[in-house]
Design an enzyme around this catalytic site. Structure first.
Site, PDB file in Angstrom:
ATOM      1  N   GLY B 109       0.816  -1.222   0.000  1.00  0.00           N
ATOM      2  CA  GLY B 109       0.000   0.000   0.000  1.00  0.00           C
ATOM      3  C   GLY B 109       0.841   1.259   0.000  1.00  0.00           C
ATOM      4  N   LYS B 110       2.157   1.110   0.231  1.00  0.00           N
ATOM      5  CA  LYS B 110       3.063   2.245   0.238  1.00  0.00           C
ATOM      6  C   LYS B 110       2.530   3.377   1.110  1.00  0.00           C
ATOM      7  CE  LYS B 110       5.059   1.007  -4.260  1.00  0.00           C
ATOM      8  NZ  LYS B 110       4.317  -0.253  -4.476  1.00  0.00           N
ATOM      9  N   ARG B 111       2.020   3.007   2.292  1.00  0.00           N
ATOM     10  CA  ARG B 111       1.478   4.014   3.201  1.00  0.00           C
ATOM     11  C   ARG B 111       2.590   4.835   3.820  1.00  0.00           C
ATOM     12  NH1 ARG B 111      -2.711   2.322   0.507  1.00  0.00           N
ATOM     13  NH2 ARG B 111      -4.445   1.422   1.667  1.00  0.00           N
TER      14      ARG B 111
END
Lengths: 308, 308
Positions: B109-111
Site C-alpha cells: 500500500g506504500k502508506r
C-alpha cells in the site's frame, strides 16, 4: 463548457458563502469517540461492524456540530481502513454525511505508486472501476492527497482523474511532522527538495487553471513552518494550499497570510483534534465544544484570508 | 524468547524449503480477470459485491496455480480498495487463501503519514485497533510496504508494529518506474537521495536483526536499475530487498545477484503481470500459463539466489 465544475470554482463559491477557509479533519480513534456515538451504535453485528458504526456516528455528529463553520472535511483514510471492510463502509457513510451538510470531501490517504497502480487509486477516490458486471463507483471524493516521492509519472494519472471529475489532487510538498526536515528540506544542488516538489506541483497543474486562477493540483504545506510559505507561494502561484498543523501541532493562523496571497480560496486551514477533541480541555458537551472551537478558528482564519 | 518468530526467520525457512525467492504479485484488474473467476462469481449482490467476489476468485485461482513456486504474495491494495468495502473484504479473503497455501502475505500500500496516523495504518496492516467493544483485528499481513518521504518519525510506528508482530516493513528506496529518477536520484550534497533513504532503512532496522542476520526493515528497490544494487546492498547489509520490475517492466533476474549477496533469503523477486497474464501472450489456459511462468522465474531466480 466542461461537464463538471472544477474543484477550485466550487471551493471559491463555498469560501465566499461561508466566509470560511476551515477544513474539519476527521481522524476517528475508536478508543476516543464521543460518548453519544458509542451509546447509539448498532447493538448487533461483529465487533468490527459495531465499532465502524460508532465511528460513522461520531463523525456525523462532529459534522453536525462543526460543519457549518467549515467548507470541507478531510477524512483520514488510515482511521477507517484499520477497521477493514466495515471501516470502509463507514468512510462512505461519513462522506455522504459531509456532502449532505454542503461540505466538500477531501480523502486524505497520501497515496502514491507507479502509474498503473496510481490509476487504480484514482478510480477508488474520484472515478469508477470498469468490471465484468458494469462500473463500480469509487468514494466520489472532491479532492485527495497524494505522495510525490515516485515522481511526475506517478502523479499524472491522479491529476488527470482529478481534472476529469472536477476534483483536486493535493501533493505533499512540506509536511507538518518534526521528521520532515530530514528529506523534504535536503539541499539538492539548486534548492531544497521541497522546492523541487513545489515546481512539480506548479507544472502538473499548469493545464488545469480555471476561472479562479487556481489549479486542480494543490499542495500540502504544514502550518508548522510558516517561514516557508512566502517562497512556496512564489513557486506555486496557482496552487491551493492545504495547511495542516494548526492547533495540536503548534501552528498558528496568523502566520499563514502568505498562503492566502492568491485569494481567500487559495488556502485551506485544516484542524482535527483541536475541534473534535476540544471538550477534552474545555470540558462539557463535545458537540458544543467542537462548534465553539470551529467557529473561533473560522473567524481567526477569515481575518487572515480576507485581509490579504 | 520472543513471542512471535521474526519475518526474516520465517522467510528464510520458506525460501530454503521451496528453493524459491519469488513473490506472486496480485494486482487484480476487474476488467481483465481470468474467465473462470468471472463465471463462478456470486450471481447475487450489488455490482461492487459481485465484482469483488470475482476478484477474490481470480486471486485464489492464481494462488492455486502459481503459489507452490513462490514464497509470498504481494497484494496491491489499490486494486482492492477501488471496489470499496466489498473490495476490502476480497482483500481479506485473498490473504486467507495465500496463508492457506503456505505463503507469506505482503500488503503493498506504500502508506506513509505523520506518526499518529502511521500508528493507525500499522493497526490496520499488522495489529489491531482498540475500541469500545473490544479489539478489531487488522489484515494480519506478514509484511507491508511504506513510503519514507515524511521521514524517520513517520516510519518508527510502522517499524515498531512490524517488529512486535513478527512482520516486516519494506521502505521505498528506489522504485521501478521511469519517473523515479527526478526525486529518488537527486544529488543531495553528499549522495543521491536514494542513498539517504537506504541509510535510514539501515538505521531503522539496526535493533531488529535476528538469527538470520536480516532485519525487520526491508527495502523496495526496482529491478529495473540493477546497476544500483551493489551500492545499496553495501549501505543496507541487513535489509531484505523487495525487487519489483522483473518481466513486464523490463528487469531481468540475472542482474539481481548483488541483492542476494547477503544470502538466498535476502531478496525477493516480485512478478505480477508476467505470471498472472502469461496466457495473454502464450495462449491457452491461464492457470497452466501462470504455473509455467512462475516455475520458470523460480528456477531462474534460484540460480542467482543460491549461486551467490
Amino acid at each position: 463548457v466542461p461537464a463538471v465544475q472544477p474543484f477550485a470554482d466550487r471551493l471559491a463559491g463555498l469560501v465566499a458563502e461561508r466566509s470560511s477557509s476551515v477544513v474539519l479533519g476527521l481522524d476517528p480513534d475508536p478508543a476516543a469517540l464521543w460518548p453519544g456515538a458509542v451509546e447509539s451504535a448498532a447493538a448487533k453485528g461483529s465487533v468490527a461492524e459495531r465499532t465502524a458504526d460508532a465511528v460513522a456516528r461520531h463523525c456525523t455528529a462532529a459534522i453536525d456540530a462543526a460543519g457549518s463553520a467549515c467548507v470541507a472535511v478531510k477524512l483520514q483514510l488510515a482511521c477507517f481502513e484499520r477497521l477493514g471492510a466495515p471501516g470502509w463502509a463507514a468512510l462512505g457513510e461519513t462522506a455522504g454525511a459531509a456532502r449532505a451538510a454542503g461540505l466538500l470531501v477531501i480523502a486524505d490517504g497520501k497515496r502514491g505508486d507507479v502509474p498503473v497502480t496510481a490509476r487504480a487509486y484514482a478510480q477508488g477516490l474520484v472515478g469508477e472501476a470498469v468490471g465484468p458486471f458494469g462500473p463500480v463507483a469509487g468514494l466520489g471524493a472532491d479532492a485527495f492527497t497524494a505522495n510525490p516521492l515516485l515522481g511526475a509519472d506517478s502523479l499524472e494519472p491522479l491529476v488527470a482523474a482529478a481534472r476529469d471529475h472536477g476534483a483536486a489532487c493535493f501533493c505533499l510538498v512540506r509536511t507538518s511532522n518534526p521528521g520532515a526536515d530530514a528529506f523534504q528540506d535536503v539541499a539538492a544542488p539548486d534548492a531544497p527538495l521541497h522546492e523541487k516538489l513545489a515546481r512539480m506541483v506548479d507544472e502538473l497543474g499548469a493545464e488545469t487553471i480555471g476561472a479562479t486562477g487556481l489549479s486542480a493540483v494543490g499542495a500540502v504545506v504544514g502550518a508548522t513552518r510558516p517561514g516557508l510559505l512566502e517562497r512556496l507561494r512564489e513557486l506555486m502561484p496557482h496552487a491551493i494550499f492545504l495547511l495542516p498543523g494548526v492547533g495540536a501541532q503548534g501552528g498558528t493562523v496568523e502566520g499563514l497570510a502568505p498562503a492566502f496571497s492568491a485569494g481567500p480560496a487559495a488556502a485551506l486551514v485544516t484542524a482535527s483534534r483541536s475541534i473534535v477533541d476540544a471538550h477534552v480541555e474545555s470540558g462539557g458537551d463535545p458537540a458544543a465544544a467542537a462548534a465553539k472551537s470551529a467557529e473561533a478558528l473560522r473567524a481567526a482564519a477569515w481575518a487572515v484570508a480576507d485581509g490579504s
